[in-house]
Design a protein around this motif. Structure first.
Motif, short mmCIF file in Angstrom:
data_model
loop_
_atom_site.label_atom_id
_atom_site.label_comp_id
_atom_site.label_asym_id
_atom_site.label_seq_id
_atom_site.Cartn_x
_atom_site.Cartn_y
_atom_site.Cartn_z
N ILE A 20 0.84 -1.20 0.00
CA ILE A 20 0.00 0.00 0.00
C ILE A 20 0.87 1.25 0.00
CG2 ILE A 20 -1.62 1.36 1.38
CD1 ILE A 20 -2.88 -1.30 2.26
N SER A 21 1.92 1.22 0.84
CA SER A 21 2.83 2.38 0.91
C SER A 21 3.52 2.59 -0.42
CB SER A 21 3.86 2.17 2.02
OG SER A 21 3.23 2.07 3.27
N ALA A 22 3.92 1.48 -1.06
CA ALA A 22 4.60 1.60 -2.35
C ALA A 22 3.67 2.16 -3.40
CB ALA A 22 5.12 0.22 -2.77
N ASN A 23 2.39 1.72 -3.36
CA ASN A 23 1.43 2.21 -4.35
C ASN A 23 1.13 3.68 -4.16
OD1 ASN A 23 1.16 -0.26 -5.64
ND2 ASN A 23 -0.53 -0.94 -4.32
N ASN A 24 1.16 4.14 -2.91
CA ASN A 24 0.86 5.54 -2.63
C ASN A 24 2.05 6.46 -2.83
OD1 ASN A 24 -1.79 5.00 -2.01
ND2 ASN A 24 -1.45 4.83 0.21
N ALA A 25 3.24 5.88 -2.85
CA ALA A 25 4.44 6.72 -2.95
C ALA A 25 4.53 7.35 -4.33
CB ALA A 25 5.68 5.87 -2.68
N CYS A 26 5.02 8.58 -4.34
CA CYS A 26 5.26 9.29 -5.59
C CYS A 26 6.36 8.60 -6.39
CB CYS A 26 5.75 10.70 -5.25
SG CYS A 26 4.75 12.01 -5.94
N HIS A 27 6.27 8.70 -7.70
CA HIS A 27 7.42 8.35 -8.53
C HIS A 27 8.58 9.27 -8.12
CE1 HIS A 27 10.01 8.08 -12.07
NE2 HIS A 27 9.39 6.94 -12.36
N PRO A 28 9.78 8.75 -7.99
CA PRO A 28 10.91 9.58 -7.51
C PRO A 28 11.10 10.87 -8.31
CG PRO A 28 11.54 7.27 -7.56
CD PRO A 28 10.19 7.34 -8.18
N ASP A 29 10.93 10.79 -9.63
CA ASP A 29 11.10 12.00 -10.45
C ASP A 29 10.01 13.03 -10.14
OD1 ASP A 29 13.33 10.96 -11.62
OD2 ASP A 29 12.32 10.36 -13.48
N ASP A 30 8.75 12.54 -9.99
CA ASP A 30 7.65 13.45 -9.67
C ASP A 30 7.88 14.09 -8.30
OD1 ASP A 30 6.51 12.70 -12.04
OD2 ASP A 30 4.91 11.50 -11.16
N LEU A 31 8.32 13.30 -7.35
CA LEU A 31 8.55 13.82 -6.00
C LEU A 31 9.62 14.90 -6.00
CD1 LEU A 31 7.66 13.44 -3.05
CD2 LEU A 31 9.55 11.82 -2.79
N LYS A 32 10.71 14.67 -6.71
CA LYS A 32 11.77 15.68 -6.77
C LYS A 32 11.28 16.92 -7.50
CE LYS A 32 16.43 16.71 -8.43
NZ LYS A 32 16.58 17.74 -7.37
N GLY A 33 10.57 16.73 -8.62
CA GLY A 33 10.07 17.88 -9.37
C GLY A 33 9.15 18.76 -8.54
N LEU A 34 8.25 18.13 -7.78
CA LEU A 34 7.31 18.89 -6.95
C LEU A 34 8.01 19.56 -5.78
CD1 LEU A 34 4.24 16.46 -6.94
CD2 LEU A 34 4.45 18.65 -8.16
N ASN A 35 8.96 18.85 -5.14
CA ASN A 35 9.68 19.46 -4.03
C ASN A 35 10.55 20.62 -4.49
OD1 ASN A 35 8.75 18.07 -1.73
ND2 ASN A 35 10.03 16.28 -2.21
N ASP A 36 11.12 20.51 -5.69
CA ASP A 36 11.89 21.63 -6.24
C ASP A 36 10.98 22.80 -6.58
OD1 ASP A 36 14.13 20.13 -5.92
OD2 ASP A 36 14.57 19.87 -8.06
N PHE A 37 9.78 22.48 -7.08
CA PHE A 37 8.80 23.56 -7.34
C PHE A 37 8.47 24.28 -6.03
CE2 PHE A 37 4.42 25.04 -7.25
CZ PHE A 37 4.37 25.87 -8.37
N LYS A 38 8.21 23.50 -4.99
CA LYS A 38 7.89 24.09 -3.69
C LYS A 38 9.03 24.96 -3.19
CE LYS A 38 6.77 22.70 1.08
NZ LYS A 38 6.51 21.53 1.97
N ALA A 39 10.27 24.50 -3.38
CA ALA A 39 11.44 25.25 -2.92
C ALA A 39 11.59 26.58 -3.65
CB ALA A 39 12.70 24.40 -3.09
N GLY A 40 11.08 26.65 -4.88
CA GLY A 40 11.18 27.89 -5.65
C GLY A 40 10.13 28.92 -5.29
N ILE A 41 9.14 28.53 -4.47
CA ILE A 41 8.08 29.44 -4.05
C ILE A 41 8.41 29.97 -2.66
CG2 ILE A 41 5.61 29.69 -3.60
CD1 ILE A 41 6.34 29.18 -6.55
N HIS A 42 8.54 31.28 -2.55
CA HIS A 42 8.95 31.89 -1.28
C HIS A 42 7.77 32.22 -0.37
CE1 HIS A 42 12.59 32.06 -3.51
NE2 HIS A 42 12.20 33.05 -4.28
N SER A 43 6.60 32.39 -0.98
CA SER A 43 5.43 32.77 -0.19
C SER A 43 4.19 32.16 -0.81
CB SER A 43 5.29 34.30 -0.15
OG SER A 43 4.07 34.69 0.42
N ASP A 44 3.34 31.59 0.04
CA ASP A 44 2.08 30.98 -0.40
C ASP A 44 1.01 31.33 0.63
OD1 ASP A 44 -0.05 29.41 -1.23
OD2 ASP A 44 0.81 27.55 -0.44
N THR A 45 0.20 32.33 0.33
CA THR A 45 -0.78 32.78 1.33
C THR A 45 -1.89 31.77 1.55
OG1 THR A 45 -2.10 33.96 -0.35
CG2 THR A 45 -0.33 35.20 0.75
N SER A 46 -2.06 30.82 0.63
CA SER A 46 -3.12 29.82 0.79
C SER A 46 -2.71 28.70 1.74
CB SER A 46 -3.49 29.21 -0.56
OG SER A 46 -2.44 28.36 -1.04
#
Length: 350
Positions: A20-46
């Motif tokens: 179940i954990s494996a099925n729910n886990a992000c693909h490694p490339d997707d996880l890195k891409g999203l975390n890098d996107f998050k790191a590039g955002i300095h402020s998120d009021t939502s």
């Protein structure tokens, strides 16, 4: 014996949890891409990005995945959105500041990137975005994106919607736009694009909406030369540029148009009689140009669906066609002041 069965039972449960954990886990490339996107955002009021925690990215706010492959197919983080259930919806307005990480290219199954009206996104559109060959919608409108549109965008042949309006984009619109044969909606208005409208734009056979208004475009209008081009066009907005030349007779080929705006340019010549072929036209704006005619063409009497008509600030000398008085939908009119105009009852000049 019972002890052995219990141990086997625990082993089975453990394997199920791991699966179940494996099925729910992000693909490694997707996880890195999203975390890098998050790191590039300095402020998120939502606060949506603050909930991007752990490995199960498919349950993160704004992220959708393919149910079979578990790959990320959508990033949907607009500035205006609805939270809460259907019974108690909460309309939220939020902003983000920062830039789009080039690592977004790691999400190779992406079909939708919607970051519209976040107001605070800056920097450039990453050149690496060109690897996202499944991308169908790119919506970055109402931000502060700058520089030119990277050429790699014009290799995204699955795109159906490209919305970059209300940014700080510059440079010329590439002739390679014709590569986007699936494109249906093009929004590039309210930027600082210069140069001529590319002739190749007439080769976008799936296009229904073109918004190029409020730029610094020059040269002549570019319209299809045959009726088979732009067969589904509904909206063409070219106003508030520096376009010159005449309105081509081929405007009459655009028989599916409902909205045509060319106001605040430097167009000359006459209003072509072929305009009367566009029977579905509801809005026509050609005001504030240098058009010079004795009178509007009588073929306009066939445009009975018109609700908006702006023709003032030109050199139109003769009377308006009397047929306009019978146009039951015509409610918003801007015509020359210094003449007697026959207009529908209750309609006043703007």
């Amino acid at each position: 014996m019972a002890s052995h069965q219990f141990i086997c039972f625990l082993a089975m449960i453990s394997l199920m949890i791991i699966n179940i954990s494996a099925n729910n886990a992000c693909h490694p490339d997707d996880l890195k891409g999203l975390n890098d996107f998050k790191a590039g955002i300095h402020s998120d009021t939502s606060g949506r990005l603050s909930k991007w925690i752990g490995q199960d990215c498919c349950n993160w706010p704004g992220i959708s995945c393919n149910s079979t492959t578990n790959r990320v197919v959508q990033i949907y983080l607009p500035g205006h959105y609805v939270s809460g259930g259907d019974e108690s919806p909460n309309f939220v307005s939020s902003t983000m500041s920062g830039s789009i990480s080039p690592s977004i290219s790691l999400l190779t199954s992406l079909q939708v990137i919607d970051l519209n009206k976040l107001v605070g996104l800056t920097g450039q559109i990453p050149e690496s975005i060109g690897v996202l060959k499944d991308l169908k919608e790119l919506n970055l409108q109402t931000n502060q994106i700058s520089s030119t549109i990277p050429e790699s965008v014009f290799t995204l042949t699955s795109l159906t919607t490209l919305n970059l309006e209300n940014n700080h984009l510059t440079g010329e619109i590439s002739e390679n736009i014709c590569n986007l044969q699936a494109l249906q909606k093009l929004f590039l208005s309210n930027n600082s694009f210069t140069g001529k409208i590319p002739l190749s734009i007439t080769k976008l056979h799936s296009i229904s909406t073109i918004h190029l208004e409020k730029n610094q475009l020059v040269g002549e209008m570019q319209l299809p030369l045959t009726p088979s081009q732009w067969p589904s066009i509904k909206t063409l907005a070219l106003d508030n540029n520096a376009l010159t030349g005449v309105i081509p007779d081929s405007i009459g080929y655009l028989t599916t148009l409902s909205s045509l705006s060319m106001s605040n340019n430097q167009l000359t010549g006459s209003i072509p009689s072929s305009l009367g072929n566009i029977k579905q036209l509801q809005m026509l704006k050609v005001n504030n140009n240098n058009l010079s005619v004795e009178m509007l063409p009588t073929t306009m009497c066939g445009l009975t669906e018109l609700s908006v008509l702006y023709v003032s600030q030109n050199k139109i000398h003769g009377p308006l066609p009397g047929c306009l008085s019978s146009f039951k939908y015509l409610l918003d009119v801007d015509v020359p002041f210094k003449r007697t105009a026959i207009l529908p009852m209750g309609v006043q000049k703007q």
